[in-house]
Design an enzyme around this catalytic site. Structure first.
Site, PDB file in Angstrom:
ATOM      1  N   ARG A  41       0.868  -1.176   0.000  1.00 13.31           N
ATOM      2  CA  ARG A  41       0.000   0.000   0.000  1.00 13.31           C
ATOM      3  C   ARG A  41       0.903   1.223   0.000  1.00 13.31           C
ATOM      4  O   ARG A  41       1.706   1.412   0.916  1.00 13.31           O
ATOM      5  CB  ARG A  41      -0.886  -0.009   1.245  1.00 13.31           C
ATOM      6  CG  ARG A  41      -1.815   1.161   1.284  1.00 13.31           C
ATOM      7  CD  ARG A  41      -2.731   1.090   2.474  1.00 13.31           C
ATOM      8  NE  ARG A  41      -3.596   2.257   2.500  1.00 13.31           N
ATOM      9  CZ  ARG A  41      -4.399   2.551   3.495  1.00 13.31           C
ATOM     10  NH1 ARG A  41      -4.463   1.755   4.554  1.00 13.31           N
ATOM     11  NH2 ARG A  41      -5.146   3.621   3.456  1.00 13.31           N
ATOM     12  N   HIS A 100      -7.566   6.924   0.432  1.00 12.28           N
ATOM     13  CA  HIS A 100      -8.425   5.762   0.745  1.00 12.28           C
ATOM     14  C   HIS A 100      -8.941   5.105  -0.536  1.00 12.28           C
ATOM     15  O   HIS A 100      -9.971   4.418  -0.527  1.00 12.28           O
ATOM     16  CB  HIS A 100      -9.636   6.158   1.615  1.00 12.28           C
ATOM     17  CG  HIS A 100      -9.286   6.423   3.048  1.00 12.28           C
ATOM     18  ND1 HIS A 100      -9.881   7.413   3.793  1.00 12.28           N
ATOM     19  CD2 HIS A 100      -8.397   5.825   3.883  1.00 12.28           C
ATOM     20  CE1 HIS A 100      -9.377   7.412   5.012  1.00 12.28           C
ATOM     21  NE2 HIS A 100      -8.465   6.455   5.091  1.00 12.28           N
ATOM     22  N   GLY A 160      -8.328   7.398  10.172  1.00 12.24           N
ATOM     23  CA  GLY A 160      -8.418   8.365   9.090  1.00 12.24           C
ATOM     24  C   GLY A 160      -9.817   8.218   8.508  1.00 12.24           C
ATOM     25  O   GLY A 160     -10.363   7.111   8.517  1.00 12.24           O
ATOM     26  N   ARG A 173      -6.926  14.179  13.287  1.00 18.40           N
ATOM     27  CA  ARG A 173      -6.758  15.208  12.242  1.00 18.40           C
ATOM     28  C   ARG A 173      -8.002  16.091  12.172  1.00 18.40           C
ATOM     29  O   ARG A 173      -9.117  15.617  12.371  1.00 18.40           O
ATOM     30  CB  ARG A 173      -6.540  14.540  10.877  1.00 18.40           C
ATOM     31  CG  ARG A 173      -5.175  13.926  10.715  1.00 18.40           C
ATOM     32  CD  ARG A 173      -5.062  13.125   9.435  1.00 18.40           C
ATOM     33  NE  ARG A 173      -4.908  11.710   9.707  1.00 18.40           N
ATOM     34  CZ  ARG A 173      -5.012  10.749   8.797  1.00 18.40           C
ATOM     35  NH1 ARG A 173      -5.259  11.042   7.535  1.00 18.40           N
ATOM     36  NH2 ARG A 173      -4.853   9.489   9.129  1.00 18.40           N
ATOM     37  N   GLU A 207      -8.882  -3.352   2.107  1.00 18.86           N
ATOM     38  CA  GLU A 207      -7.866  -2.826   1.191  1.00 18.86           C
ATOM     39  C   GLU A 207      -6.822  -3.887   0.867  1.00 18.86           C
ATOM     40  O   GLU A 207      -6.287  -3.929  -0.239  1.00 18.86           O
ATOM     41  CB  GLU A 207      -7.178  -1.613   1.830  1.00 18.86           C
ATOM     42  CG  GLU A 207      -8.081  -0.398   1.909  1.00 18.86           C
ATOM     43  CD  GLU A 207      -8.054   0.267   3.264  1.00 18.86           C
ATOM     44  OE1 GLU A 207      -8.193  -0.466   4.275  1.00 18.86           O
ATOM     45  OE2 GLU A 207      -7.911   1.495   3.328  1.00 18.86           O
TER      46      GLU A 207
HETATM   47  P1  ADP Z   1      -7.535   2.599  10.773  1.00 20.09           P
HETATM   48  O1  ADP Z   1      -7.889   3.818  10.002  1.00 20.09           O
HETATM   49  O2  ADP Z   1      -6.393   2.806  11.732  1.00 20.09           O
HETATM   50  O3  ADP Z   1      -7.444   1.337   9.951  1.00 20.09           O
HETATM   51  P2  ADP Z   1      -9.984   1.424  11.792  1.00 20.09           P
HETATM   52  O4  ADP Z   1     -10.648   1.293  10.463  1.00 20.09           O
HETATM   53  O5  ADP Z   1      -9.599   0.189  12.513  1.00 20.09           O
HETATM   54  O6  ADP Z   1      -8.770   2.421  11.771  1.00 20.09           O
HETATM   55  O7  ADP Z   1     -11.009   2.254  12.718  1.00 20.09           O
HETATM   56  C1  ADP Z   1     -10.670   2.629  14.022  1.00 20.09           C
HETATM   57  C2  ADP Z   1     -11.868   3.360  14.622  1.00 20.09           C
HETATM   58  O8  ADP Z   1     -12.978   2.453  14.654  1.00 20.09           O
HETATM   59  C3  ADP Z   1     -11.612   3.809  16.051  1.00 20.09           C
HETATM   60  O9  ADP Z   1     -12.152   5.106  16.270  1.00 20.09           O
HETATM   61  C4  ADP Z   1     -12.406   2.803  16.840  1.00 20.09           C
HETATM   62  O10 ADP Z   1     -12.850   3.302  18.074  1.00 20.09           O
HETATM   63  C5  ADP Z   1     -13.585   2.549  15.924  1.00 20.09           C
HETATM   64  N1  ADP Z   1     -14.288   1.331  16.318  1.00 20.09           N
HETATM   65  C6  ADP Z   1     -13.843   0.060  16.280  1.00 20.09           C
HETATM   66  N2  ADP Z   1     -14.750  -0.783  16.835  1.00 20.09           N
HETATM   67  C7  ADP Z   1     -15.795  -0.007  17.239  1.00 20.09           C
HETATM   68  C8  ADP Z   1     -17.036  -0.264  17.884  1.00 20.09           C
HETATM   69  N3  ADP Z   1     -17.391  -1.486  18.222  1.00 20.09           N
HETATM   70  N4  ADP Z   1     -17.868   0.782  18.103  1.00 20.09           N
HETATM   71  C9  ADP Z   1     -17.520   2.034  17.754  1.00 20.09           C
HETATM   72  N5  ADP Z   1     -16.360   2.347  17.149  1.00 20.09           N
HETATM   73  C10 ADP Z   1     -15.506   1.343  16.896  1.00 20.09           C
END
Ligand code: ADP
Length: 404
Positions: A100, A188, A219, A248, A389
């Site tokens: 990526r 993204h 993000g 951000r 992804e």
């Molecule tokens: P990244 O962009 O680092 O890949 P992710 O797609 O894993 O991040 O998303 C992370 C976000 O998803 C965080 O804000 C996390 O709190 C939220 N998240 C994950 N599980 C839950 C849940 N069960 N309820 C609400 N938010 C969640």
């Protein structure tokens, strides 16, 4: 999902690498169906205790190690991963490593086989993504040095957006500035491309339609797609534009930056830290960047941060629907989009004027797969599509290698 024949035999594998500033995530897909075999990460590069952990297709632990007080760098981590993979991949043939890569600039509009010359070319794009690109490229160079016989493929987060109409990519700046590559790129893209690739399977009637997808993770961004192609997106020149994110700020009047410098005496590093690391959900709440923590909090500042995210999603949705000339479906993805019942409900409530009617019980019952959450009577459909992804990168890498 249709699994086009990329020439992968049952024992062929594709490794996907997603290298950030302090971690490297990897996944391994096997055979013509791209079945997920192994995934894991090396965390805390450069500082403290570097940690490695991996799990197999069933989610069972498949490796763990720590390096106390002797943190690894990207090359050290890649060296460890290659050794670990060689042990684990007995009898498997790694056909390609897919990376990526955050930025492909103006020229890279699709997956690209990596060699020394392409790497040199990509180095020139570092000023466009100084926080991410050096780490992406460090991993590529490490594989090139340690396993030069394995083909490597770059998959760019910007590529899916390169076909946007010129107006969607333009800033209202003079050509002397925009001619230097200062324009909207969008990010993204691999997540949106994956969603677009799944639409014909789960909703064939939407394949030619107008969809706004919201990738809401740490993000976060949104993308308008028409017939599976990106038409507009909320992220622009950098991945700090658009929605408020974990840390951000999202869209900001550029006059604020001038004020921070002129009136508050902040230098570039301080402004960068503020906009990238101290704003968004964390900055507004003063509590956390993590949605789970905010949803569990009774502090009104936590609710304010969530409300601001939902409000901005609604504003951007209207803007993207305008770019599409209407809306047929809304798709949620990313950690928040896939898991937060409350955020999805609030966004759909605010989008009622566009024709979105939520099915509350379907929204509450989303269980980790692709799911429709709008009522049968809803004029605009709403779906949840888990982000993948990595699979998109594996498919691209296999296709490029198979096409050689
Ligand atoms: P990244 O962009 O680092 O890949 P992710 O797609 O894993 O991040 O998303 C992370 C976000 O998803 C965080 O804000 C996390 O709190 C939220 N998240 C994950 N599980 C839950 C849940 N069960 N309820 C609400 N938010 C969640």
């Amino acid at each position: 999902m249709n699994a086009p024949n990329h020439g992968l035999a049952p024992d062929d594998a594709v490794v996907v690498i997603n290298a950030g500033s302090s971690s490297i995530k990897f996944s391994l897909f096997r055979g013509p169906d791209f079945s997920p075999e192994l995934k894991g990460k090396v965390e805390n590069l450069y500082a403290g205790t570097t940690r490695f952990s991996a799990s197999d297709a069933q989610g069972h632990p498949a490796g763990e190690r720590t390096w106390a007080d002797a943190p690894l760098d990207h090359e050290g981590a890649m060296r460890f991963l290659i050794d670990h993979a060689e042990e684990h991949l007995q009898g498997m043939n790694v056909r390609a490593v897919g990376h990526r890569i955050v930025h492909g600039g103006v020229h890279y509009s699709g997956p690209q086989l990596l060699d020394g010359a392409v790497l040199d070319d990509l180095e020139k794009l570092i000023p466009l993504a100084p926080l991410h690109l050096p780490h992406n490229l460090a991993s590529v160079r490490a594989v090139l040095a340690l396993a030069p016989q394995v083909p490597q493929v770059a998959c760019f987060d910007t590529a899916f957006h390169t076909g946007q109409p010129a107006l969607a990519q333009a800033f209202a700046l003079p050509p002397s500035i925009t001619g230097r590559g200062i324009r909207r790129y969008g990010f993204h893209g691999l997540s949106y491309e994956y969603i677009a690739s799944r639409v014909p399977d789960f909703a064939p009637a939407l394949a030619g339609g107008r969809i706004v997808a919201a990738h809401l993770g740490n993000g976060a961004s949104m993308c308008a797609m028409h017939a599976g192609r990106s038409v507009a997106s909320t992220m622009g020149f950098t991945a700090v534009d658009g929605l408020p994110m974990g840390t951000r700020c999202g869209a900001l009047d550029p006059g604020v930056v001038l004020y921070l410098i002129d009136e508050l005496g902040m230098d570039v590093a301080a402004v960068q830290r503020l906009l990238y690391q101290e704003s968004g959900l964390l900055g507004v709440s003063g509590i956390a960047a993590d949605m789970r923590t905010l949803e569990a909090s009774v502090d009104p500042r936590a609710q304010l941060a969530i409300d601001l995210l939902v409000y901005r999603i609604g504003r951007e949705l209207g803007s993207l629907a305008a770019a599409l000339g209407g809306l047929d479906a809304l798709v949620f993805s990313g950690g928040i989009g896939e898991n937060s019942v409350a955020v999805r409900a609030a966004v759909c409530r605010d989008a009622a004027w566009l024709g979105v009617t939520l099915d509350e019980s379907a929204n509450g019952a989303v269980g980790g797969g692709i799911a429709r959450i709008s009522a049968a009577s809803s004029k605009v459909a709403a779906w949840v599509v888990p982000a993948n992804e990595e699979l998109m990168i594996a498919r691209h890498a296999a296709a490029l290698v198979g096409a050689q």
